[in-house]
Scaffold this active site. Structure first.
Site, PDB file in Angstrom:
ATOM      1  N   LYS A 122      49.567  32.134  39.398  1.00 42.51           N
ATOM      2  CA  LYS A 122      50.220  32.991  38.400  1.00 42.51           C
ATOM      3  C   LYS A 122      50.575  34.335  39.041  1.00 42.51           C
ATOM      4  CE  LYS A 122      49.101  36.082  35.560  1.00 42.51           C
ATOM      5  NZ  LYS A 122      50.282  36.933  35.745  1.00 42.51           N
ATOM      6  N   GLU A 136      38.668  39.549  44.267  1.00 34.65           N
ATOM      7  CA  GLU A 136      39.074  40.588  45.226  1.00 34.65           C
ATOM      8  C   GLU A 136      39.497  41.780  44.393  1.00 34.65           C
ATOM      9  OE1 GLU A 136      38.995  40.301  48.510  1.00 34.65           O
ATOM     10  OE2 GLU A 136      38.732  38.160  48.825  1.00 34.65           O
ATOM     11  N   CYS A 142      44.305  48.247  47.957  1.00 39.92           N
ATOM     12  CA  CYS A 142      42.878  48.181  47.629  1.00 39.92           C
ATOM     13  C   CYS A 142      42.013  48.807  48.718  1.00 39.92           C
ATOM     14  CB  CYS A 142      42.474  46.736  47.402  1.00 39.92           C
ATOM     15  SG  CYS A 142      42.901  45.677  48.789  1.00 39.92           S
ATOM     16  N   GLU A 199      39.279  54.566  41.263  1.00 37.99           N
ATOM     17  CA  GLU A 199      40.428  54.139  42.073  1.00 37.99           C
ATOM     18  C   GLU A 199      41.704  54.682  41.417  1.00 37.99           C
ATOM     19  OE1 GLU A 199      41.522  49.932  41.962  1.00 37.99           O
ATOM     20  OE2 GLU A 199      41.723  49.965  44.136  1.00 37.99           O
TER      21      GLU A 199
HETATM   22  P1  NAD Z   1      45.388  43.620  37.168  1.00 39.21           P
HETATM   23  O1  NAD Z   1      43.959  43.285  37.088  1.00 39.21           O
HETATM   24  O2  NAD Z   1      45.990  44.379  36.055  1.00 39.21           O
HETATM   25  O3  NAD Z   1      46.272  42.296  37.281  1.00 39.21           O
HETATM   26  C1  NAD Z   1      46.100  41.363  38.326  1.00 39.21           C
HETATM   27  C2  NAD Z   1      46.571  40.002  37.855  1.00 39.21           C
HETATM   28  O4  NAD Z   1      45.718  39.574  36.798  1.00 39.21           O
HETATM   29  C3  NAD Z   1      47.993  39.972  37.279  1.00 39.21           C
HETATM   30  O5  NAD Z   1      48.629  38.779  37.657  1.00 39.21           O
HETATM   31  C4  NAD Z   1      47.745  39.985  35.775  1.00 39.21           C
HETATM   32  O6  NAD Z   1      48.794  39.393  35.046  1.00 39.21           O
HETATM   33  C5  NAD Z   1      46.490  39.145  35.684  1.00 39.21           C
HETATM   34  N1  NAD Z   1      45.704  39.338  34.467  1.00 39.21           N
HETATM   35  C6  NAD Z   1      45.626  40.442  33.690  1.00 39.21           C
HETATM   36  N2  NAD Z   1      44.818  40.205  32.645  1.00 39.21           N
HETATM   37  C7  NAD Z   1      44.362  38.935  32.761  1.00 39.21           C
HETATM   38  C8  NAD Z   1      43.478  38.118  31.999  1.00 39.21           C
HETATM   39  N3  NAD Z   1      42.899  38.547  30.878  1.00 39.21           N
HETATM   40  N4  NAD Z   1      43.230  36.868  32.430  1.00 39.21           N
HETATM   41  C9  NAD Z   1      43.795  36.399  33.577  1.00 39.21           C
HETATM   42  N5  NAD Z   1      44.656  37.116  34.323  1.00 39.21           N
HETATM   43  C10 NAD Z   1      44.924  38.381  33.929  1.00 39.21           C
HETATM   44  O7  NAD Z   1      45.574  44.332  38.579  1.00 39.21           O
HETATM   45  P2  NAD Z   1      46.878  44.962  39.184  1.00 39.21           P
HETATM   46  O8  NAD Z   1      47.114  46.271  38.525  1.00 39.21           O
HETATM   47  O9  NAD Z   1      47.970  43.940  39.190  1.00 39.21           O
HETATM   48  O10 NAD Z   1      46.455  45.180  40.723  1.00 39.21           O
HETATM   49  C11 NAD Z   1      45.872  46.341  41.198  1.00 39.21           C
HETATM   50  C12 NAD Z   1      44.394  46.128  41.428  1.00 39.21           C
HETATM   51  O11 NAD Z   1      44.211  45.057  42.345  1.00 39.21           O
HETATM   52  C13 NAD Z   1      43.714  47.326  42.066  1.00 39.21           C
HETATM   53  O12 NAD Z   1      42.477  47.525  41.462  1.00 39.21           O
HETATM   54  C14 NAD Z   1      43.526  46.885  43.510  1.00 39.21           C
HETATM   55  O13 NAD Z   1      42.485  47.525  44.207  1.00 39.21           O
HETATM   56  C15 NAD Z   1      43.277  45.434  43.359  1.00 39.21           C
HETATM   57  N6  NAD Z   1      43.562  44.726  44.612  1.00 39.21           N
HETATM   58  C16 NAD Z   1      42.509  44.222  45.323  1.00 39.21           C
HETATM   59  C17 NAD Z   1      42.742  43.584  46.541  1.00 39.21           C
HETATM   60  C18 NAD Z   1      41.605  43.033  47.358  1.00 39.21           C
HETATM   61  O14 NAD Z   1      41.851  42.236  48.259  1.00 39.21           O
HETATM   62  N7  NAD Z   1      40.369  43.428  47.104  1.00 39.21           N
HETATM   63  C19 NAD Z   1      44.044  43.457  47.018  1.00 39.21           C
HETATM   64  C20 NAD Z   1      45.090  43.985  46.248  1.00 39.21           C
HETATM   65  C21 NAD Z   1      44.827  44.600  45.036  1.00 39.21           C
END
Ligand code: NAD
Length: 475
Positions: free
Chosen positions: A170, A245, A278, A374
């Site tokens: 997704k 992650e 991240c 963050e």
């Molecule tokens: P987010 O959690 O808002 O969304 C991530 C994904 O989860 C999206 O595809 C979103 O549609 C989906 N999602 C949202 N609610 C959901 C639910 N209830 N059930 C299932 N899926 C759901 O995060 P974001 O804003 O897209 O990304 C930024 C975050 O990601 C930051 O915190 C960043 O640090 C983290 N990140 C971590 C890594 C790592 O490797 N540790 C890498 C990149 C980003």
């Protein structure tokens, strides 16, 4: 306007609803992407379940060849995919091309490991033969964020496929295009129908449907801590492997004996992708003796950065959305209220687009929101320190533990600090990005599970032990 439909079972069905993807640099629409609902996700999982029965039997050489063909397909379409990546993330075309190249490298790396997915023999007494094998898990679900969508999708999809699993992915609603292009490349490479399915859509609908589908045997989620914890709760009644992650608040520590030019260059790496990374080194700890001189170098670099609306001209790209821009601005406001100083930046430079000036904040208390949370924007906070013990304590005083940087020419000191820092990766004299060959573990609230390197092969398989009675008597 570009149109993207779902990719399910080798078909491209469209759904009633669509998401309009906008260019962060202008907020102008760039594509319409079909929005999957619960029924679409259920159909994708069914397709993946059916495809698993034959994909799991595909021999390692053939599986490897499919992955190599996907890598080649990504490179062949590099310009096209990079353009979509730039339109949806606001990053420069050069940066986006690099993302396509990295994505290809993930597929190549795991293509090279399909013969290494193997077990061991266990010596037992005469009359028994014991061996283990690594079997695929089945349908794996991959939930992808927008900040580096193609690369992050590839880092989990490539090992999952290499291990003989099928995939339902997704993509993020804000940046689904490059990931959808990956799906098309895989289809054109001849990957059997149903092995890789793409269900773009909202997190609370498509994401939630994927997480709650009991036919999904593994979940890889990259995104915010809040959603990651919610997913962990949701699957708590199922014993499936979970790869979370999550976020970071990484320390970058500069000692007085460091190569200051290199360290200053390392400090401003935070501004890549407008700080939406991240593992970004967001908290800059500088030894008291060199603090003023070093900060001068950092400020000089920041003030020479261009902020321009053209993604190919700007050094600091636009933030993903208007709400991300407001959040970053609110963090800077909160820092001022907490008594901090904005040394440079701290403004929204244009009325349109989601840009934010590269910003340096000093004198923020360690317990201020900018020091603990963050921000996910182009905001660096700097702190003075006096001793190793003090800086390690303060660097570790965070709920996160993803990455850390140490700058010193004293390698014994580097080793001491690396030993005491609570982070999955410690980089020394080089704030380098993660690579497929090295693990990318997460400490504390930054995640659980294992992406990258051979650790991913263990994650995407389960071990079966086979214990046989054997008669070794010659006849
Ligand atoms: P987010 O959690 O808002 O969304 C991530 C994904 O989860 C999206 O595809 C979103 O549609 C989906 N999602 C949202 N609610 C959901 C639910 N209830 N059930 C299932 N899926 C759901 O995060 P974001 O804003 O897209 O990304 C930024 C975050 O990601 C930051 O915190 C960043 O640090 C983290 N990140 C971590 C890594 C790592 O490797 N540790 C890498 C990149 C980003």
């Amino acid at each position: 306007m570009r149109e993207y439909d779902l990719l399910v079972g080798g078909e491209s069905p469209s759904a009633a609803e669509q998401t309009t993807v906008k260019d962060p640099a202008s907020n102008q629409p760039v594509s319409h992407v079909t929005r999957a609902d619960e029924t679409d996700v259920a159909f994708a999982v069914e397709s993946a379940s059916e495809a698993f029965e034959t994909w799991r039997e595909v021999d390692p050489t053939t599986r490897s060849q499919y992955l190599m063909d996907i890598a080649e397909g990504l490179r062949d379409k590099q310009d096209h995919i990079a353009q979509r990546h730039t339109e949806e993330t606001g990053r420069s075309v050069t940066d986006s091309k690099r993302s396509v190249e990295f994505a290809a490298e993930y597929f190549e790396y795991y293509a090279g490991l399909t013969h290494q997915i193997k077990g061991e023999t266990v010596p037992l007494s005469t009359g028994e033969f014991d061996f283990t094998k690594c079997e695929p898990l089945g349908v794996t679900g991959h939930i992808i964020p927008w900040n580096s969508p193609l690369l992050l999708a590839s880092r989990s999809i490539a090992p999952a496929l290499a291990c003989g699993n099928t995939v339902v992915a997704k993509p993020a609603e804000l940046a689904p295009m490059a990931v959808m292009e990956l799906g098309k490349v895989a289809h054109d490479a001849g990957l059997p129908d149903g092995v890789l399915n793409m269900v773009p859509g909202e997190g609370t609908i498509a994401g939630e449907a994927l997480v709650t589908d009991k036919r999904v045997n593994e979940l890889t989620f990259t995104g915010s801590k809040e959603v990651g914890f919610h997913i962990r709760e949701t699957v708590s009644d199922r014993l499936i492997p979970l790869n979370l992650e999550l976020g970071g608040k990484s320390p970058n520590i500069v000692f007085d004996d460091a190569d200051l030019e290199a360290a200053a260059e390392g400090a401003v790496k935070l501004f890549n992708n407008a700080g939406q990374s991240c593992y970004a080194g967001t908290r800059l700890f500088v030894a008291d003796e060199i603090y003023d001189a070093f900060i001068e170098r950092v400020v000089d670099r920041i003030e020479r950065m261009t902020v321009a609306k053209d993604p190919n001209e700007t050094d600091v790209s636009a933030l993903i959305s208007p709400s991300a821009q407001s959040e970053v601005d609110a963090y800077v406001e909160s820092a001022l209220e907490a008594g901090a100083t904005v040394t440079t930046g701290g403004c929204i430079p244009f009325e349109d687009g989601n840009f934010y000036e590269p910003t340096l904040i000093e004198d923020a208390p360690d317990d201020a929101a900018v020091s603990c949370e963050e921000i996910f924007g182009p905001v660096l906070t700097a702190y003075r320190f006096e001793s190793e013990r003090e800086v390690v304590e303060r660097a570790n005083d965070t709920e996160y533990g993803l990455y850390a940087g140490v700058w010193t020419t004293d390698l014994e000191r580097a080793n001491r600090i690396a030993g005491h820092i609570e982070a999955g990766t410690v980089t020394v004299n080089n704030y380098a990005s993660p690579i497929p060959q090295a693990p990318f573990p997460a400490y504390k609230q930054s995640g659980a599970g294992s992406e990258y390197a051979t650790a991913a092969l263990r994650h995407y398989t389960k071990v079966k032990n086979v214990r046989m009675a054997v008669d070794k008597t010659l006849r």
